[in-house]
Design an enzyme around this catalytic site. Structure first.
Site, PDB file in Angstrom:
ATOM      1  N   PHE A 196       0.830  -1.202   0.000  1.00  0.00           N
ATOM      2  CA  PHE A 196       0.000   0.000   0.000  1.00  0.00           C
ATOM      3  C   PHE A 196       0.868   1.257   0.000  1.00  0.00           C
ATOM      4  O   PHE A 196       0.594   2.215  -0.714  1.00  0.00           O
ATOM      5  CB  PHE A 196      -0.927  -0.015   1.214  1.00  0.00           C
ATOM      6  CG  PHE A 196      -1.630   1.282   1.458  1.00  0.00           C
ATOM      7  CD1 PHE A 196      -2.663   1.704   0.643  1.00  0.00           C
ATOM      8  CD2 PHE A 196      -1.251   2.113   2.515  1.00  0.00           C
ATOM      9  CE1 PHE A 196      -3.310   2.907   0.868  1.00  0.00           C
ATOM     10  CE2 PHE A 196      -1.888   3.315   2.743  1.00  0.00           C
ATOM     11  CZ  PHE A 196      -2.918   3.704   1.917  1.00  0.00           C
ATOM     12  N   HIS A 254     -10.201   5.168  12.627  1.00  0.00           N
ATOM     13  CA  HIS A 254     -10.434   3.743  12.333  1.00  0.00           C
ATOM     14  C   HIS A 254     -11.223   3.073  13.449  1.00  0.00           C
ATOM     15  O   HIS A 254     -12.426   2.909  13.338  1.00  0.00           O
ATOM     16  CB  HIS A 254      -9.131   3.004  12.037  1.00  0.00           C
ATOM     17  CG  HIS A 254      -8.469   3.446  10.763  1.00  0.00           C
ATOM     18  ND1 HIS A 254      -9.084   3.334   9.536  1.00  0.00           N
ATOM     19  CD2 HIS A 254      -7.258   4.004  10.552  1.00  0.00           C
ATOM     20  CE1 HIS A 254      -8.278   3.806   8.608  1.00  0.00           C
ATOM     21  NE2 HIS A 254      -7.170   4.228   9.191  1.00  0.00           N
ATOM     22  N   ASP A 281      -9.612   8.976   4.249  1.00  0.00           N
ATOM     23  CA  ASP A 281      -8.271   8.435   4.464  1.00  0.00           C
ATOM     24  C   ASP A 281      -7.323   8.787   3.310  1.00  0.00           C
ATOM     25  O   ASP A 281      -6.492   9.669   3.444  1.00  0.00           O
ATOM     26  CB  ASP A 281      -8.345   6.912   4.678  1.00  0.00           C
ATOM     27  CG  ASP A 281      -7.069   6.369   5.320  1.00  0.00           C
ATOM     28  OD1 ASP A 281      -6.105   7.140   5.476  1.00  0.00           O
ATOM     29  OD2 ASP A 281      -7.028   5.170   5.655  1.00  0.00           O
TER      30      ASP A 281
END
Length: 807
Positions: free
Chosen positions: A422, A641, A696
């Site tokens: 990522f 989160h 995000d």
């Protein structure tokens, strides 16, 4: 209830004095709760009465035949039954006559109450009219209907209140926001608090050097209402946080001791050991408090109790929606102009280097390559200068070849549980050199392209008007000059927008810097991060651009891959930062505590100077251990989160009781750690945790130029959220954001800090008072049960101790 109730017969009279009725559902062919509710709803509408209590009884001996307006209905039930009451609010005879005149059944605006179109005096807004849910029992035992025994209730309540008090201690010490309802109940003031004007009523502007600073910020040109605006409902477009006064030097002495700063008024005071600002906490005391909450999170009976309460809260919300959804919808429809599209929303969790979608980045790169190919943009390690055209020539690419596919910045299935892959998506075309040119503030062109990208995003936000964002900029802590370079970037490129406030994210990368010999101890990172801010707060002339830039900074974040295991133990044997020389990275909780401690110290200094202070809102609970959530519960104002709360019922219940904001990003989680349909956001929302939606990383997860609306759209469709739900999520995002009080008053109403419906203005938030009253009263019920039981247990223990000592 206004009606007279006989305890053993459960009889309620409907006299002309109280307009009360008690409806008991007799034995009938209706089998399901929904059928019973539907049958009941029709009877209530026919009765046109405002005070109703329905009892679902397990044993009914009498059958009622008449449900007319003037009926007096009586039923007899088994002695030990419990019933669920749906109790509409008490009203006066005048209110009832007004509702009849206004055609209660057919006029949606009438269901709102008179405050729909005109402002009522506060004394007439004591209760919002809606179908209330309550649990009652006939037994003398007050704990009979809670579902646990006396011992379990006392133990659970005592431990929960102890944890809430620990959070209260750290929240006040760190100058973080604490929910006023929770704070009030911890002090012994139980029940709903309506129309209390004393809640945070000190709105006087701070005075500094003869200049009036609007709400603790040096925003010289921010005005509300806008000058020349007769209606007084809009802000001026002028927003210049960099036009601020520069306070004088206080000549304070700053010292760093065991990872926490201390400020002395002078060297003489330092020699006497008389600090002006010092945190009354240390690592060992925090570890002791941390272990208390950690033990609670693992305590079996407490987990069972909290799980039952959470299930009850979720079921209660579902029943509330079943009974009140139509009235909530009618209340929203009766509000002119306002709807979901034009209520304010804040993206409270977004990273600056990916706050645009992949198409936006591609378009920007192509534009620069076509219009400015000869601009020098990069310097290699050997000192060679390269133009933008030369950079792409070295990659064998031209503007025509570029596409979103070749850019390769979007997350895919290969990033699931692979945080390393990522992170590579931040490199356009897989090249770190392009990331350095386009997505960095500290490069050869001094962040010029990155600033232009952010300003284009800001322009889109200003055009939409109702969307706002809080992007994260990085301070790594590996050298002392980072803050000045970042501030120079923001001020010199004028990266300013009324729709944007910045947070500073601190990556947990000590082990990387240690391996590269960039730092020797963990304390060096603390000094690099916090010393420049303290110096600026005490003597702004030492860092003039940083003083200006900090006016736009509202908080700090702690970021990195939470799924990485902590290789070092976090206990009383952990070394202090000045002795942390190990090559291993400190544990997550270690990072959080020393960030919190120094943010708290900075806030003390800045608050006394009339400067803005900072919140602490770390990434927590995305992956890894639930221990992360224990630290975040104690130290943070809100978290990002929070997925792991679904596995920790005790912590989830504590987050609810404390009303800790949780910014959730379902699309991000879907690509990294948790499939969308398993995301706990709708469950958290139903239970009353103040969750909000955030993006995000739009560059990796979104496709449109409005990524926040993309999040809302998908959540609405997948989880079948109502417009009221969506507006409540939006309101949560505004309340939990770091935007100034003046701005929030404009967005939500001047009383937004008050508890319950008195703090809600449906004309601004588009959230009905019915929903706000339900949330507030439910929270008060839970806090009253938990805090009241713990307080009673302490009182009994004190009495027993006194009795024993007297003997």
């Amino acid at each position: 209830m206004n009606g007279d109730r006989v305890s053993d017969k459960r009889t309620v009279s409907n006299s002309s004095e109280d307009y009360g009725i008690h409806l008991s559902i007799p034995d009938s062919p209706l089998k399901t709760p929904s059928e019973i509710f539907e049958n009941f709803a029709g009877k209530v509408a026919h009765a046109e009465l405002a005070d109703v209590n329905i009892a679902f009884q397990s044993h009914i001996t009498d059958n009622e035949e008449d449900f007319s307006d003037d009926a007096s209905i009586t039923s007899t039930s088994h002695k030990d039954h419990c019933h669920i009451g749906l109790d509409m609010c008490e009203t006066t005879i005048q209110d009832m006559k007004w509702m009849r005149r206004a055609n209660w059944q057919n006029n949606p605006s009438a269901r709102l109450g008179r405050s729909a179109s005109v402002d009522l005096p506060e004394q007439l807004e004591e209760k919002v009219q809606f179908m209330r849910l309550s649990i009652e029992g006939e037994r003398d035992d007050p704990h009979h209907f809670i579902g646990v025994g006396d011992v379990e209730l006392l133990d659970a309540s005592t431990l929960l209140v102890q944890s809430l008090q620990l959070r209260h201690k750290y929240t006040e010490m760190g100058q973080q926001r604490l929910n006023t309802t929770t704070k009030r109940h911890l002090a012994g003031d139980y029940g709903p608090k309506r129309n209390d004007p004393s809640l945070k009523a000190n709105n006087k502007p701070v005075q500094h050097n003869g200049n009036t600073l609007p709400y603790n910020l040096d925003y010289g040109k921010l005005r509300s209402p806008a000058e020349g605006n007769e209606g007084g409902n809009e802000y001026s477009d002028i927003y210049e946080p960099f036009n601020c006064a520069v306070p004088d030097d206080l000549n304070y002495v700053i010292r760093l001791n065991q990872g926490i700063f201390t400020v002395y008024k002078s060297e003489l005071h330092e020699q006497k050991g008389e600090p002006l600002y010092r945190l009354n906490s240390n690592l060992k005391s925090f570890i002791k408090d941390y272990n208390v909450v950690l033990a609670l999170a693992a305590h079996g009976p407490v987990k069972t109790f909290c799980f039952k309460r959470l299930c009850y809260l979720e079921s209660k919300f579902n029943l509330h929606i079943l009974l009140n959804e139509q009235n909530e919808t009618a209340a929203q429809k009766a509000v002119p102009h306002r709807d979901f599209y034009n209520v304010r929303k804040v993206d409270t969790h977004i990273h600056c280097s990916s706050c645009f979608n992949q198409k936006h980045l591609l378009r920007f790169i192509k534009k620069k390559l076509k219009k400015h190919p000869d601009e020098v943009v990069h310097q290699t390690a050997d000192g060679t200068l390269m133009t933008l055209q030369e950079v792409f020539d070295s990659l064998n690419l031209n503007a025509y070849d570029l596409s979103t596919d070749s850019l390769d910045v979007h997350a895919d299935k290969n990033t699931f549980h692979r945080f390393d892959k990522f992170n590579q998506k931040y490199n356009p075309l897989g090249k770190s050199m392009l990331r350095d040119i386009f997505l960095k503030t500290n490069n050869y062109i001094k962040g010029k392209y990155f600033a232009e990208l952010i300003k284009e995003v800001a322009s889109d936000l200003e055009e939409s008007k109702y969307q706002n964002t809080e992007p994260r900029l990085s301070i790594y802590g590996n050298c002392r000059g980072e803050w000045d370079r970042l501030a120079d970037w923001a001020v010199n490129h004028h990266v300013v927008s009324p729709n944007i406030r910045f947070l500073i994210q601190i990556p947990r990368l000590y082990d990387v810097y240690k391996a590269k010999s960039m730092v020797d101890t963990f304390e060096e990172i603390i000094a690099n991060v916090f010393l420049p801010i303290l110096e600026t707060s005490i003597n702004p002339s030492t860092h003039p651009n940083l003083h200006k830039f900090l006016n736009m900074v509202v908080g700090f974040d702690s970021v990195d891959d939470e799924s990485k295991a902590d290789l070092s133990m976090f206990n009383s044997e952990s070394p202090t930062p000045d002795h942390w020389t190990s090559a291993k990275n400190p544990p997550y909780s270690y990072y959080l505590y020393f960030m919190y401690a120094n943010i708290a110290l900075v806030n003390m200094v800045r608050k006394d100077r009339g400067l803005n202070i900072f919140s602490f809102r770390p990434h927590s609970g995305e992956a890894g251990s639930i221990n992360h959530l224990v630290s975040a519960f104690l130290l943070s104002e809100g978290i990002n989160h929070g997925l792991l709360l679904r596995k920790a019922p005790a912590l989830q219940y504590l987050f609810y009781l404390s009303q800790i904001p949780v910014a959730m990003s379902p699309l991000s989680n879907n690509s990294l750690f948790l499939d969308y349909h398993r995301n706990p956001l709708p469950v958290f929302f139903n239970r009353g945790i103040p969750v909000s939606l955030s993006t995000d990383d739009p560059m990796q997860f979104h496709y449109t130029k409005e990524p926040l609306m993309e999040e809302y759209s998908i959540a609405s469709q997948v989880w079948k959220m109502t417009p009221c739900d969506m507006c409540e999520l939006a309101m949560n995002s505004v309340v939990s954001s770091g935007f100034e009080k003046t701005v929030k008053e404009h967005w939500l109403g001047k009383n937004f800090e008050r508890e319950g419906p008195s703090g809600n203005d449906i004309r601004q938030s588009n959230v009905p008072n019915i929903r706000i009253a339900f949330r507030h009263e439910t929270l008060c019920d839970e806090l009253t049960m938990v805090c009241g039981t713990a307080r009673a247990a302490r009182s009994r223990q004190t009495s027993a101790d006194c009795s024993f000592s007297s003997q």
